[in-house]
Design a protein around this motif. Structure first.
Motif: not given
Length: 106
Positions: A29-52
């Motif tokens: 079992r695993a649970t991860a926080e969406v807000a901790s996503i790291q893709t190497g590009i900060d603007i992309r990280n924030r974009h992926l956290q948006r509602s869409e």
């Protein structure tokens, strides 16, 4: 279709109780926080956290829970998991290998 993006979730909690000799009683079992996503590009990280996309505000966690395992070769297995993202659960199959490491001497 979309763009494939590599990344990781830095904040996570994992519980592995895997016994290759007792697959029916094994679990992962695993649970991860969406807000901790790291893709190497900060603007992309924030974009992926948006509602869409992952909607971190309303659905702050991604969860995965095993439902069964089967042997697929020497030290290789296929796990059947329930993956939940944005309150939607889908079944996924995940291949993995299992190697027991020798005990560390301290």
């Amino acid at each position: 279709a979309g763009l494939e993006v590599a990344g990781k979730l830095d904040s996570r909690e994992v519980d592995v109780r895997f016994d290759p000799d007792n697959l029916p009683n094994s679990s992962i079992r695993a649970t991860a926080e969406v807000a901790s996503i790291q893709t190497g590009i900060d603007i992309r990280n924030r974009h992926l956290q948006r509602s869409e996309y992952l909607d971190a505000t309303h659905h702050p966690y991604i969860q995965v829970r095993s439902t069964s395992f089967r042997k697929a070769g020497k030290n290789r297995y296929i796990g059947r998991f329930d993956l939940t993202i944005k309150a939607i659960t889908k079944e996924v199959m995940i291949p993995f290998s299992w190697t027991l490491l020798p005990s560390a001497t301290w």
